[in-house]
Design a protein around this motif. Structure first.
Motif, PDB file in Angstrom:
ATOM      1  N   LYS A 256       0.839  -1.187   0.000  1.00 44.98           N
ATOM      2  CA  LYS A 256       0.000   0.000   0.000  1.00 44.98           C
ATOM      3  C   LYS A 256       0.883   1.249   0.000  1.00 44.98           C
ATOM      4  O   LYS A 256       1.847   1.347   0.752  1.00 44.98           O
ATOM      5  CB  LYS A 256      -0.894   0.010   1.243  1.00 44.98           C
ATOM      6  CG  LYS A 256      -1.889  -1.145   1.295  1.00 44.98           C
ATOM      7  CD  LYS A 256      -2.665  -1.158   2.606  1.00 44.98           C
ATOM      8  CE  LYS A 256      -3.613  -2.348   2.654  1.00 44.98           C
ATOM      9  NZ  LYS A 256      -4.334  -2.443   3.946  1.00 44.98           N
ATOM     10  N   GLY A 257       0.553   2.191  -0.871  1.00 46.07           N
ATOM     11  CA  GLY A 257       1.278   3.449  -0.914  1.00 46.07           C
ATOM     12  C   GLY A 257       2.734   3.319  -1.318  1.00 46.07           C
ATOM     13  O   GLY A 257       3.562   4.146  -0.930  1.00 46.07           O
ATOM     14  N   ALA A 258       3.057   2.310  -2.100  1.00 45.16           N
ATOM     15  CA  ALA A 258       4.444   2.094  -2.500  1.00 45.16           C
ATOM     16  C   ALA A 258       4.988   3.267  -3.298  1.00 45.16           C
ATOM     17  O   ALA A 258       4.267   3.912  -4.059  1.00 45.16           O
ATOM     18  CB  ALA A 258       4.566   0.813  -3.322  1.00 45.16           C
ATOM     19  N   THR A 259       6.276   3.539  -3.144  1.00 44.99           N
ATOM     20  CA  THR A 259       6.961   4.556  -3.927  1.00 44.99           C
ATOM     21  C   THR A 259       8.161   3.920  -4.614  1.00 44.99           C
ATOM     22  O   THR A 259       9.004   3.302  -3.959  1.00 44.99           O
ATOM     23  CB  THR A 259       7.434   5.727  -3.041  1.00 44.99           C
ATOM     24  OG1 THR A 259       8.154   5.218  -1.901  1.00 44.99           O
ATOM     25  CG2 THR A 259       6.249   6.547  -2.570  1.00 44.99           C
ATOM     26  N   PHE A 260       8.210   4.072  -5.932  1.00 47.06           N
ATOM     27  CA  PHE A 260       9.291   3.503  -6.732  1.00 47.06           C
ATOM     28  C   PHE A 260      10.151   4.644  -7.258  1.00 47.06           C
ATOM     29  O   PHE A 260       9.807   5.305  -8.235  1.00 47.06           O
ATOM     30  CB  PHE A 260       8.724   2.677  -7.882  1.00 47.06           C
ATOM     31  CG  PHE A 260       7.764   1.609  -7.431  1.00 47.06           C
ATOM     32  CD1 PHE A 260       8.196   0.532  -6.676  1.00 47.06           C
ATOM     33  CD2 PHE A 260       6.411   1.689  -7.749  1.00 47.06           C
ATOM     34  CE1 PHE A 260       7.313  -0.442  -6.244  1.00 47.06           C
ATOM     35  CE2 PHE A 260       5.515   0.720  -7.328  1.00 47.06           C
ATOM     36  CZ  PHE A 260       5.970  -0.351  -6.571  1.00 47.06           C
TER      37      PHE A 260
ATOM     38  N   GLY B 272      -0.845   7.738 -15.618  1.00 48.22           N
ATOM     39  CA  GLY B 272      -1.423   8.310 -14.405  1.00 48.22           C
ATOM     40  C   GLY B 272      -0.891   7.730 -13.112  1.00 48.22           C
ATOM     41  O   GLY B 272      -1.526   7.872 -12.056  1.00 48.22           O
ATOM     42  N   TYR B 273       0.291   7.121 -13.151  1.00 49.25           N
ATOM     43  CA  TYR B 273       0.844   6.453 -11.977  1.00 49.25           C
ATOM     44  C   TYR B 273       2.068   7.158 -11.409  1.00 49.25           C
ATOM     45  O   TYR B 273       2.914   6.524 -10.758  1.00 49.25           O
ATOM     46  CB  TYR B 273       1.197   5.002 -12.318  1.00 49.25           C
ATOM     47  CG  TYR B 273       0.028   4.170 -12.768  1.00 49.25           C
ATOM     48  CD1 TYR B 273      -1.157   4.134 -12.035  1.00 49.25           C
ATOM     49  CD2 TYR B 273       0.104   3.412 -13.938  1.00 49.25           C
ATOM     50  CE1 TYR B 273      -2.240   3.378 -12.452  1.00 49.25           C
ATOM     51  CE2 TYR B 273      -0.972   2.645 -14.368  1.00 49.25           C
ATOM     52  CZ  TYR B 273      -2.135   2.625 -13.625  1.00 49.25           C
ATOM     53  OH  TYR B 273      -3.206   1.865 -14.044  1.00 49.25           O
ATOM     54  N   SER B 274       2.176   8.453 -11.613  1.00 45.13           N
ATOM     55  CA  SER B 274       3.348   9.171 -11.125  1.00 45.13           C
ATOM     56  C   SER B 274       3.390   9.271  -9.605  1.00 45.13           C
ATOM     57  O   SER B 274       4.434   9.595  -9.031  1.00 45.13           O
ATOM     58  CB  SER B 274       3.406  10.579 -11.729  1.00 45.13           C
ATOM     59  OG  SER B 274       2.215  11.290 -11.453  1.00 45.13           O
ATOM     60  N   ASN B 275       2.273   8.987  -8.930  1.00 44.05           N
ATOM     61  CA  ASN B 275       2.299   8.955  -7.465  1.00 44.05           C
ATOM     62  C   ASN B 275       2.988   7.700  -6.952  1.00 44.05           C
ATOM     63  O   ASN B 275       3.393   7.648  -5.777  1.00 44.05           O
ATOM     64  CB  ASN B 275       0.887   9.053  -6.895  1.00 44.05           C
ATOM     65  CG  ASN B 275      -0.036   7.966  -7.417  1.00 44.05           C
ATOM     66  OD1 ASN B 275       0.051   7.584  -8.588  1.00 44.05           O
ATOM     67  ND2 ASN B 275      -0.935   7.481  -6.585  1.00 44.05           N
ATOM     68  N   TYR B 276       3.130   6.695  -7.820  1.00 44.95           N
ATOM     69  CA  TYR B 276       3.893   5.491  -7.474  1.00 44.95           C
ATOM     70  C   TYR B 276       5.315   5.584  -8.024  1.00 44.95           C
ATOM     71  O   TYR B 276       6.287   5.327  -7.312  1.00 44.95           O
ATOM     72  CB  TYR B 276       3.219   4.237  -8.039  1.00 44.95           C
ATOM     73  CG  TYR B 276       1.875   3.919  -7.439  1.00 44.95           C
ATOM     74  CD1 TYR B 276       1.769   3.216  -6.243  1.00 44.95           C
ATOM     75  CD2 TYR B 276       0.687   4.306  -8.079  1.00 44.95           C
ATOM     76  CE1 TYR B 276       0.537   2.905  -5.692  1.00 44.95           C
ATOM     77  CE2 TYR B 276      -0.550   4.005  -7.532  1.00 44.95           C
ATOM     78  CZ  TYR B 276      -0.615   3.302  -6.341  1.00 44.95           C
ATOM     79  OH  TYR B 276      -1.838   3.004  -5.804  1.00 44.95           O
ATOM     80  N   PHE B 277       5.438   5.915  -9.295  1.00 43.46           N
ATOM     81  CA  PHE B 277       6.738   5.998  -9.955  1.00 43.46           C
ATOM     82  C   PHE B 277       7.246   7.439  -9.809  1.00 43.46           C
ATOM     83  O   PHE B 277       6.874   8.322 -10.573  1.00 43.46           O
ATOM     84  CB  PHE B 277       6.621   5.601 -11.423  1.00 43.46           C
ATOM     85  CG  PHE B 277       6.401   4.128 -11.636  1.00 43.46           C
ATOM     86  CD1 PHE B 277       7.447   3.299 -12.009  1.00 43.46           C
ATOM     87  CD2 PHE B 277       5.135   3.567 -11.458  1.00 43.46           C
ATOM     88  CE1 PHE B 277       7.250   1.942 -12.205  1.00 43.46           C
ATOM     89  CE2 PHE B 277       4.931   2.204 -11.649  1.00 43.46           C
ATOM     90  CZ  PHE B 277       5.993   1.388 -12.019  1.00 43.46           C
TER      91      PHE B 277
ATOM     92  N   ASP C  42      -1.757  -4.248  -1.818  1.00 43.59           N
ATOM     93  CA  ASP C  42      -2.821  -3.397  -2.348  1.00 43.59           C
ATOM     94  C   ASP C  42      -2.978  -3.631  -3.853  1.00 43.59           C
ATOM     95  O   ASP C  42      -2.022  -3.429  -4.611  1.00 43.59           O
ATOM     96  CB  ASP C  42      -2.475  -1.932  -2.102  1.00 43.59           C
ATOM     97  CG  ASP C  42      -3.603  -0.971  -2.454  1.00 43.59           C
ATOM     98  OD1 ASP C  42      -4.612  -1.423  -3.017  1.00 43.59           O
ATOM     99  OD2 ASP C  42      -3.453   0.235  -2.164  1.00 43.59           O
ATOM    100  N   PRO C  43      -4.164  -4.044  -4.300  1.00 42.99           N
ATOM    101  CA  PRO C  43      -4.386  -4.231  -5.736  1.00 42.99           C
ATOM    102  C   PRO C  43      -4.085  -2.970  -6.557  1.00 42.99           C
ATOM    103  O   PRO C  43      -3.707  -3.074  -7.724  1.00 42.99           O
ATOM    104  CB  PRO C  43      -5.875  -4.599  -5.821  1.00 42.99           C
ATOM    105  CG  PRO C  43      -6.177  -5.230  -4.500  1.00 42.99           C
ATOM    106  CD  PRO C  43      -5.339  -4.465  -3.509  1.00 42.99           C
ATOM    107  N   LYS C  44      -4.236  -1.791  -5.957  1.00 45.26           N
ATOM    108  CA  LYS C  44      -3.959  -0.556  -6.694  1.00 45.26           C
ATOM    109  C   LYS C  44      -2.473  -0.461  -7.058  1.00 45.26           C
ATOM    110  O   LYS C  44      -2.123  -0.005  -8.147  1.00 45.26           O
ATOM    111  CB  LYS C  44      -4.384   0.657  -5.868  1.00 45.26           C
ATOM    112  CG  LYS C  44      -5.890   0.771  -5.663  1.00 45.26           C
ATOM    113  CD  LYS C  44      -6.230   1.990  -4.822  1.00 45.26           C
ATOM    114  CE  LYS C  44      -7.733   2.102  -4.598  1.00 45.26           C
ATOM    115  NZ  LYS C  44      -8.075   3.267  -3.718  1.00 45.26           N
TER     116      LYS C  44
END
Length: 344
Positions: free
Chosen positions: A233-237, A262-267, A320-322
């Motif tokens: 959950k809330g992973a940051t890459f 739209g995944y810049s909050n992760y990557f 987290d599936p997200k």
């Protein structure tokens, strides 16, 4: 494995800041540097990555229990991975090898390789490790208990199984070759560098073996992507430093793709620490440019990785599936872009 060193941390531990900054400053081209005249090609239509299915693939591995090499749970899970890859039409091979751990145990390793469209000349290599750490050395209470490894291992494997399933069910399959490798004996290393003089602190034994003894003589790939700790959950890459140093163009392509999806909050479009992980021997010995998508928190030296890392709490409740969706859909999009020779 979380200790400071004058030069680097072993496996999943940051390299010196100078290396990190130098790699990023010299080799990385971020999306913000694109000019209007150099705008990347449009996103091609790709298949949809099913996060719920990926979650079930993670759950299935965890249901076996800790997949510690040499145990019945390890063997049963390995058999399941082989059967799953075959079910989705991949050509499967296995590498059985022996290696000695940092604490002197001689173990049988089992690298599992599945090939999609095996006759295609252009190939992309995807990888994750499937074994579990035999002790919870970062746990505050129970340090000798094997790690269930929902995130640190099973999440990456689950994503790649869903990638394999996704490719197999398409009526018009992408014209590209994809090789999926599940590396074994990755996580039986020393968390203290002074305890061992082994290469990479005793970690990454399966990838070291594969890099020196590829499943196909003279095998090569256009590039590779490693997944590790890819489902929390809330992973940051962050952009891992060895990846920037050794395969900066691949980093740019993957992070740009993730951002456009739209995944810049992760990557995160920032340089992260350098991690000794399976991509290092693939780069240095196997001579294939491979990057590492790995969950890090570079501004927190006391907790470089997710809170449950190498503890008895690395369980399904933290998956987290997200996050699985963000990583998996990015991978699928990268494959489809490459299949049409339209890398971002």
């Amino acid at each position: 494995m979380s200790f400071l060193s004058n030069s680097l941390f072993f496996k999943k531990l940051p390299v010196a800041l100078a290396i990190m900054i130098g790699a990023y400053g010299c080799n990385s081209n971020t999306g913000s540097e694109q000019t209007a005249e150099q705008a990347p090609p449009a996103l091609v239509k790709s298949a949809d990555f099913n996060a719920d299915s990926a979650f079930q693939f993670v759950q299935k591995q965890v249901d076996f229990g800790p997949r510690v090499p040499g145990t019945s749970q390890h063997k049963a899970c390995g058999d399941y991975l082989v059967a799953s890859l075959k079910k989705y039409g991949l050509e499967v091979s296995e590498q059985i090898f022996k290696d000695t751990t940092f604490d002197g145990k001689i173990l049988n390793g089992r690298n599992i390789i599945g090939s999609f469209n095996p006759k295609a000349a252009k190939r992309i290599l995807l990888a994750a490790h499937w074994d579990s750490r035999p002790f919870s050395d970062q746990d505050s209470i129970v340090k000798n208990k094997p790690v269930l490894a929902a995130n640190d291992g099973a999440s990456g494997v689950g994503i790649l199984l869903e990638v394999a399933r996704t490719l197999s069910v398409q009526s018009a399959k992408p014209e590209i070759g994809v090789d999926i490798i599940f590396f074994d004996l990755e996580d039986w290393g020393s968390s203290e560098s002074e305890q061992t003089k082994m290469e990479h602190g005793g970690f990454c034994l399966g990838s070291q073996y594969w890099a020196a003894n590829k499943h196909i003589p003279n095998y090569t790939a256009y590039f590779g992507i490693l997944l590790d700790m890819a489902g929390a959950k809330g992973a940051t890459f962050f952009k891992e430093a060895y990846s920037l140093q050794l395969a900066s163009d691949v980093v740019r392509q993957v992070w740009t793709t993730a951002s456009r999806l739209g995944y810049s909050n992760y990557f995160i479009d920032e340089a992260g620490p350098g991690i000794i992980d399976d991509h290092v021997p693939v780069n240095q010995v196997g001579h294939i440019p491979m990057i590492d998508i790995i969950h890090t928190r570079p501004n927190n030296l006391s907790k470089t990785f997710f809170d449950q890392w190498h503890t008895s709490h690395d369980t399904m409740e933290n998956i987290d599936p997200k996050t699985l969706k963000a990583v998996g859909q990015t991978l699928v999009q990268v494959l489809y872009q490459e299949a049409q020779d339209q890398p971002l």
